[in-house]
Every structure is written in C-alpha cells, then in structure tokens.
Design a protein around this motif. Structure first.
Motif, PDB file in Angstrom:
ATOM      1  N   GLY A   3       0.609  -1.377  -0.116  1.00 31.92           N
ATOM      2  CA  GLY A   3      -0.103   0.021  -0.112  1.00 31.92           C
ATOM      3  C   GLY A   3       0.674   1.017   0.063  1.00 31.92           C
ATOM      4  N   ILE A   4       2.051   1.251  -0.300  1.00 34.76           N
ATOM      5  CA  ILE A   4       3.063   2.183  -0.363  1.00 34.76           C
ATOM      6  C   ILE A   4       2.753   3.036  -1.367  1.00 34.76           C
ATOM      7  N   THR A   5       2.602   2.774  -2.630  1.00 30.50           N
ATOM      8  CA  THR A   5       2.082   3.553  -3.639  1.00 30.50           C
ATOM      9  C   THR A   5       1.005   4.365  -3.515  1.00 30.50           C
ATOM     10  N   THR A   6      -0.180   3.667  -2.878  1.00 24.45           N
ATOM     11  CA  THR A   6      -1.399   4.287  -2.425  1.00 24.45           C
ATOM     12  C   THR A   6      -1.266   5.477  -1.614  1.00 24.45           C
ATOM     13  N   ALA A   7      -0.423   5.089  -0.443  1.00 24.44           N
ATOM     14  CA  ALA A   7       0.057   6.106   0.278  1.00 24.44           C
ATOM     15  C   ALA A   7       0.502   7.126   0.011  1.00 24.44           C
ATOM     16  N   VAL A   8       1.603   7.093  -0.840  1.00 23.45           N
ATOM     17  CA  VAL A   8       1.990   8.342  -1.392  1.00 23.45           C
ATOM     18  C   VAL A   8       1.352   9.113  -2.394  1.00 23.45           C
ATOM     19  N   ALA A   9       0.537   8.341  -3.305  1.00 21.69           N
ATOM     20  CA  ALA A   9      -0.487   9.042  -4.136  1.00 21.69           C
ATOM     21  C   ALA A   9      -1.490   9.752  -3.246  1.00 21.69           C
ATOM     22  N   ALA A  10      -1.799   9.264  -2.032  1.00 16.97           N
ATOM     23  CA  ALA A  10      -2.582  10.212  -1.310  1.00 16.97           C
ATOM     24  C   ALA A  10      -2.319  11.326  -0.874  1.00 16.97           C
ATOM     25  N   ILE A  11      -0.893  11.188  -0.218  1.00 18.32           N
ATOM     26  CA  ILE A  11      -0.305  12.273   0.159  1.00 18.32           C
ATOM     27  C   ILE A  11       0.050  13.426  -0.896  1.00 18.32           C
ATOM     28  N   GLN A  12       0.298  12.869  -2.004  1.00 14.17           N
ATOM     29  CA  GLN A  12       0.668  13.826  -3.283  1.00 14.17           C
ATOM     30  C   GLN A  12      -0.533  14.626  -3.628  1.00 14.17           C
ATOM     31  N   SER A  18      -8.154  12.390  -3.650  1.00 16.67           N
ATOM     32  CA  SER A  18      -8.741  11.003  -3.271  1.00 16.67           C
ATOM     33  C   SER A  18      -8.045  10.147  -4.180  1.00 16.67           C
ATOM     34  N   VAL A  19      -7.621   8.743  -3.479  1.00 15.97           N
ATOM     35  CA  VAL A  19      -7.258   7.625  -4.267  1.00 15.97           C
ATOM     36  C   VAL A  19      -8.160   6.399  -3.949  1.00 15.97           C
ATOM     37  N   VAL A  20      -8.523   5.696  -5.137  1.00 20.88           N
ATOM     38  CA  VAL A  20      -9.192   4.347  -5.073  1.00 20.88           C
ATOM     39  C   VAL A  20      -8.184   3.223  -5.531  1.00 20.88           C
ATOM     40  N   ALA A  21      -8.244   2.291  -4.451  1.00 19.91           N
ATOM     41  CA  ALA A  21      -7.034   1.301  -4.428  1.00 19.91           C
ATOM     42  C   ALA A  21      -7.859  -0.236  -4.850  1.00 19.91           C
ATOM     43  N   PHE A  22      -7.521  -0.897  -5.521  1.00 18.28           N
ATOM     44  CA  PHE A  22      -8.026  -2.412  -5.745  1.00 18.28           C
ATOM     45  C   PHE A  22      -7.019  -3.245  -5.590  1.00 18.28           C
ATOM     46  N   GLU A  23      -7.102  -4.195  -4.647  1.00 19.23           N
ATOM     47  CA  GLU A  23      -6.281  -5.285  -4.155  1.00 19.23           C
ATOM     48  C   GLU A  23      -6.967  -6.583  -3.924  1.00 19.23           C
ATOM     49  N   GLY A  24      -6.743  -7.571  -4.646  1.00 15.98           N
ATOM     50  CA  GLY A  24      -7.267  -8.994  -4.998  1.00 15.98           C
ATOM     51  C   GLY A  24      -6.720  -9.848  -3.659  1.00 15.98           C
ATOM     52  N   ALA A  25      -5.545  -9.816  -3.288  1.00 16.05           N
ATOM     53  CA  ALA A  25      -5.077 -10.782  -2.311  1.00 16.05           C
ATOM     54  C   ALA A  25      -5.218 -10.345  -0.947  1.00 16.05           C
ATOM     55  N   LYS A  26      -5.901 -11.321  -0.140  1.00 17.34           N
ATOM     56  CA  LYS A  26      -6.476 -10.828   1.091  1.00 17.34           C
ATOM     57  C   LYS A  26      -5.126 -10.428   1.984  1.00 17.34           C
ATOM     58  N   GLU A  27      -4.318 -11.004   1.937  1.00 17.56           N
ATOM     59  CA  GLU A  27      -2.833 -10.566   2.863  1.00 17.56           C
ATOM     60  C   GLU A  27      -2.629  -9.242   2.499  1.00 17.56           C
ATOM     61  N   ARG A  28      -2.416  -8.953   1.058  1.00 22.22           N
ATOM     62  CA  ARG A  28      -2.040  -7.655   0.686  1.00 22.22           C
ATOM     63  C   ARG A  28      -3.014  -6.516   0.856  1.00 22.22           C
ATOM     64  N   LEU A  79      -4.071   6.487 -13.462  1.00 20.45           N
ATOM     65  CA  LEU A  79      -4.052   5.321 -13.379  1.00 20.45           C
ATOM     66  C   LEU A  79      -2.939   4.460 -13.486  1.00 20.45           C
ATOM     67  N   GLU A  80      -2.886   3.658 -12.425  1.00 17.88           N
ATOM     68  CA  GLU A  80      -1.475   2.826 -12.134  1.00 17.88           C
ATOM     69  C   GLU A  80      -1.942   1.514 -11.990  1.00 17.88           C
ATOM     70  N   LEU A  81      -1.512   0.621 -13.022  1.00 18.47           N
ATOM     71  CA  LEU A  81      -1.659  -0.753 -13.174  1.00 18.47           C
ATOM     72  C   LEU A  81      -0.339  -1.449 -12.841  1.00 18.47           C
ATOM     73  N   ASP A  82      -0.470  -2.287 -11.655  1.00 20.05           N
ATOM     74  CA  ASP A  82       0.331  -3.339 -11.190  1.00 20.05           C
ATOM     75  C   ASP A  82      -0.439  -4.567 -10.903  1.00 20.05           C
ATOM     76  N   CYS A  83      -0.724  -5.209 -11.997  1.00 18.75           N
ATOM     77  CA  CYS A  83      -1.705  -6.327 -11.620  1.00 18.75           C
ATOM     78  C   CYS A  83      -1.309  -7.606 -12.306  1.00 18.75           C
ATOM     79  N   GLU A  84       0.008  -7.824 -12.288  1.00 16.17           N
ATOM     80  CA  GLU A  84       0.692  -9.322 -12.472  1.00 16.17           C
ATOM     81  C   GLU A  84       0.022  -9.995 -13.535  1.00 16.17           C
ATOM     82  N   GLY A  85       0.008  -9.323 -14.799  1.00 13.74           N
ATOM     83  CA  GLY A  85      -0.330 -10.013 -15.970  1.00 13.74           C
ATOM     84  C   GLY A  85      -1.758  -9.571 -16.674  1.00 13.74           C
TER      85      GLY A  85
END
Length: 154
Positions: A3-12, A18-28, A79-85
């Motif tokens: 969530g570091i990129t999300t936090a930096v985007a929100a601070i910036q 505002s920032v909207v974040a999607f994360e599929g992995a439960k642990e992440r 829009l930032e995409l880091d979605c492993e494929g």
C-alpha cells in the motif's frame, strides 16, 4: 503489495484529492489497510478487496475478494496498473482515459512489455518513459521482462 504507492499517491493528491485502490490478495489488502491507517489517510483512500478484470497472479489468497469489471474503474487523473499480467486485458477494455497511465508490464505473466507498449501507443497516449521496475533487481527485471511505462494522454 504493502500500500505504499497508494499512500504516496494520497499524500501527493493533498487534502482535496482522493485515491481508489483495488487489491485482490487478502494478505496484501490487509497490508494496504494498515498502511492507510498508519498514515492517517482513511478519509482520502477508498480501498476495495477486489480483483480487476481477471485474476492472473496474486501474491496471496483471493479468499473473500470481489471481482470488479474494467468498466467499473472510476474516472481519474492518474491510473496505475500493477496487476501481475492482467494489464493487457484491462487496457483493451478500459473506457476511461486518465491524463496519465503508469503500467507495470509483466512478461513472465503473459503481459510482455512490447505488447503493453504497442497497446498504449494505439490509445490516445504518448509513452514518456520506460524503466526497469525495480532498479535493485535489474537483472531479474530484464530476464522476466518487468518494466514500468509512464504515458500521458495526447
């Protein structure tokens, strides 16, 4: 995945952004929520435990996650995409064109950089930069074709 990129985007984006974040992995997703809370960004970040478009590769369990269709991605400035494929599927079906795109390509997960570049260039964008995703792991990123492409709408 923390969530570091999300936090930096929100601070910036400042207090009015505002920032909207999607994360599929439960642990992440849990890591993302902790990072948002630790940085006092709960009012600026809307987080979703959700996979966008398709689950290709997750770093953790998808247990309990929702599925967000590409057309449900909200209008945005960046829009930032880091979605492993899943990048190619998302880019092919996106119907919003933010001013900037930041896309991490993943050749090892069927989203080779040259295909991501070609797709972005077929859209109303100009690629501004192409960089190794993690400079400390240059050799691995080159071997596995992991780059970050930044583009601006033309």
């Amino acid at each position: 995945g923390l969530g570091i990129t999300t936090a930096v985007a929100a601070i910036q984006s400042g207090a009015s952004g505002s920032v909207v974040a999607f994360e599929g992995a439960k642990e992440r997703y849990e890591d993302l929520r902790r990072t948002i809370k630790y940085n006092g960004l709960e009012d600026q970040v809307l987080s979703h435990h959700s996979i966008v478009a398709e689950a290709n590769t997750l770093y953790g369990s998808s247990n309990g996650s929702n599925l967000t269709q590409v057309e449900e991605i909200p209008d945005c400035d960046v829009l930032e995409l880091d979605c492993e494929g899943a990048e190619i599927g998302i880019l092919k079906n996106i119907d919003t064109y933010p001013e900037y795109l930041i896309v991490e390509s993943h050749g090892l997960y069927d989203a080779p950089t040259h295909e991501v570049e070609k797709l972005i260039e077929s859209m109303p964008y100009t690629i501004l930069s192409k960089e190794i995703a993690v400079k400390d792991y240059r050799e691995d990123c080159e071997e596995y074709d992991i780059y970050v492409l930044t583009a601006r709408q033309t």
